[in-house]
Design an enzyme around this catalytic site. Structure first.
Site, short mmCIF file in Angstrom:
data_model
loop_
_atom_site.label_atom_id
_atom_site.label_comp_id
_atom_site.label_asym_id
_atom_site.label_seq_id
_atom_site.Cartn_x
_atom_site.Cartn_y
_atom_site.Cartn_z
N ASP A 118 -4.47 21.92 -17.17
CA ASP A 118 -3.23 22.26 -17.87
C ASP A 118 -2.84 21.17 -18.87
O ASP A 118 -2.82 19.98 -18.52
CB ASP A 118 -2.09 22.39 -16.85
CG ASP A 118 -1.55 23.80 -16.74
OD1 ASP A 118 -1.77 24.61 -17.66
OD2 ASP A 118 -0.90 24.10 -15.72
N LYS A 147 -5.61 24.84 -20.55
CA LYS A 147 -4.61 25.91 -20.58
C LYS A 147 -3.35 25.40 -21.25
O LYS A 147 -2.95 24.25 -21.04
CB LYS A 147 -4.28 26.40 -19.16
CG LYS A 147 -3.30 27.59 -19.16
CD LYS A 147 -3.12 28.17 -17.76
CE LYS A 147 -2.20 27.34 -16.91
NZ LYS A 147 -0.78 27.37 -17.41
N GLU A 149 0.73 26.85 -22.50
CA GLU A 149 1.74 27.90 -22.41
C GLU A 149 2.33 28.19 -23.78
O GLU A 149 2.43 27.30 -24.63
CB GLU A 149 2.87 27.46 -21.48
CG GLU A 149 2.45 27.22 -20.04
CD GLU A 149 3.62 26.80 -19.16
OE1 GLU A 149 3.36 26.44 -18.01
OE2 GLU A 149 4.78 26.83 -19.63
N GLU A 216 2.29 35.66 -16.14
CA GLU A 216 3.11 35.27 -15.00
C GLU A 216 4.43 36.03 -15.00
O GLU A 216 5.16 36.04 -15.99
CB GLU A 216 3.39 33.76 -15.03
CG GLU A 216 4.19 33.28 -13.84
CD GLU A 216 4.19 31.77 -13.67
OE1 GLU A 216 4.85 31.28 -12.73
OE2 GLU A 216 3.52 31.08 -14.47
#
EC number: 2.1.2.11
Length: 300
Positions: A118, A147, A149, A216
């Site tokens: 992340d 990853k 967001e 999510e």
């Protein structure tokens, strides 16, 4: 003195290493190492992809031995390991350290899992060049993919990283790094307008080269529709129903190590399991056979 005709001593029998650490000469797995082409093939064939978070060498190796295909070193470690109230305070150095720990454990156990690191809050927001520097740090620590967001505003960054050989997993829906802007941990994409935005952003991220997409806390019907529409970007759901290409849970949640209220989308796989590995194996079986998650119980 040993007599000249005495038999040679037998080789020492390997013993377990201390403190539960992993033996450096573990038996290689018969499974082939995961790769992006293999993950795309699984998606095309309708085979569910399994993912769990892990933050250290031992849990990562056990997850791989249990058959988990993807290991995510998530910034969720800020909450489950560091005791923070959100993921916002997690630093790149912390993520780099834990990614290296997990990568070491996977290497020493001859693991086959695909390792994702992340990028924490603030490490890819300033510029594409900033994102590249920090993604390189995680890749050098042992990650196979990073990853990040965010919606359509991250598409240029995703493209920039992919063009430079860094595989990227995108993340839409509830994005915990922006929980304060979202007003809490709430389901995303419930209105027609919000659903349309998620669809547009998902296609933008796929077009930018994202090789995987975490969804999510997105309504199950919307997640299923996105999964069908994204032909070469497998979706990984968490609180997004059973219509995604795969599932992910936070390790501590699926082992029942949550002292507060358990999130709706979690099942405690330690119930009835003989061991942590047994719980992980039960998780893999449940995702593969479609018995987890159950839309009526674990989704919106």
């Amino acid at each position: 003195m040993t007599p000249a005709n005495a038999p040679a001593p037998s080789p020492a029998t390997p013993s377990a290493t201390p403190y539960g650490t992993l033996p450096p000469a573990a038996t290689p797995s018969a499974r082939k190492p995961l790769s992006l082409p293999r993950l795309r093939e699984m998606h095309a064939q309708g085979e569910k992809i399994t993912m769990l978070t892990a933050y250290d060498a031992t849990f990562a190796a056990v997850a791989d031995a249990a058959g988990v295909e993807c290991i995510l070193v998530g910034d969720s470690l800020g909450m489950v390991c560091q005791g923070l109230t959100s993921t916002v305070g997690v630093t790149l150095e912390t993520m780099r350290h834990h990614t290296e720990c997990v990568a070491n454990g996977l290497r020493r156990s001859h693991a086959t899992a695909w390792l994702i690191g992340d990028l924490p809050f603030g490490t890819y927001h300033e510029s594409k060049e900033q994102a590249l520097r920090n993604a390189v740090a995680l890749m050098q620590a042992g990650a196979h993919m990073v990853k990040l967001e965010g919606g359509g505003w991250t598409a240029d960054t995703v493209r920039f990283l992919v063009e430079r050989g860094i595989p990227v997993c995108a993340h839409l829906g509830l994005t915990p790094q922006t929980v304060h802007a979202l007003g809490g941990y709430r389901v995303q994409g419930k209105t027609e307008e919000a659903a349309a935005t998620l669809k547009r952003e998902a296609h933008e991220l796929q077009d930018a080269g994202a090789a995987m997409l975490v969804l999510e806390m997105v309504p199950a019907a919307l997640s299923a529709a996105l999964t069908q529409a994204l032909t070469h970007c497998p979706t990984i759901g968490i609180g997004a129903g059973n219509g995604t290409a795969g599932q992910v849970l936070v390790l501590h949640d699926m082992l029942g190590m949550n002292l507060g209220k358990m999130p709706k989308f979690v099942r405690n796989f330690m119930d009835g399991a003989p061991s942590v590995r047994g719980a992980m194996e039960a998780y893999v079986r449940a995702v593969k056979d479609g018995s987890f998650p159950v839309n009526a119980t674990h989704a919106w």
